[in-house]
Design an enzyme around this catalytic site. Structure first.
Site, PDB file in Angstrom:
ATOM      1  CB  CYS A  54      -0.888  -0.004   1.248  1.00 28.94           C
ATOM      2  SG  CYS A  54      -1.842   1.505   1.479  1.00 28.94           S
ATOM      3  CB  CYS A 106      -3.847   2.925   6.236  1.00 34.19           C
ATOM      4  SG  CYS A 106      -3.693   2.761   4.441  1.00 34.19           S
ATOM      5  CB  CYS A 128      -9.839  -3.813 -11.222  1.00 31.72           C
ATOM      6  SG  CYS A 128      -9.555  -2.560 -12.461  1.00 31.72           S
TER       7      CYS A 128
END
Length: 141
Positions: A54, A106, A128
């Site tokens: 991330c 998060c 996606c």
């Protein structure tokens, strides 16, 4: 799962703190559920081995071994790195019914997951994901 039903994120920052940490484009996608234009992301066609984290918090989200070519304009994965890496939430925006993918650490927006599209993958799912939501950490050479 609604916002009220989500478990508390492990990384919690104010919008001001997120704006300091992220670029303006990253903030729009990760924190405001925006979408980058198709075929423009840096990882759309990447085949390099590694781990996709991330971009907001650095949590491991996907591995290159689960990435596949869907030709949809965004990086596609058939499974997250672990079942606890993401949170799936119903998304009724834009007059559609979709499933949003959030980072479980998060709660940043990553993209959407689709099922039953007929891709030859083990899960019949296509995560996606916006390239701008991810950071590739290359495997050791």
């Amino acid at each position: 799962m609604s916002n009220e039903d989500l478990p508390a994120p492990k990384v919690q920052l104010t919008n001001s703190e997120w704006r300091q940490r992220l670029t303006a484009e990253e903030f729009v996608v990760l924190r405001q559920a925006g979408t980058e234009r198709p075929f423009t992301g840096e990882y759309t066609d990447t085949k390099q081995p590694g781990v996709y984290e991330c971009r907001a918090c650095g949590a491991e989200i996907f591995r290159s071994t689960e990435k596949f070519e869907s030709h949809c304009g965004w990086p596609s994965f058939f499974d997250p790195a672990s079942s606890s890496a993401v949170i799936l939430r119903e998304d009724k925006s834009l007059g559609m019914r979709r499933v949003e993918v959030l980072c479980s650490t998060c709660h940043s927006h990553l993209g959407h997951v689709f099922e039953g599209e007929g891709y030859p993958t083990p899960t019949d799912q296509r995560y996606c994901i916006n390239s701008i939501s991810l950071r590739l950490v290359p495997a050791d050479s």
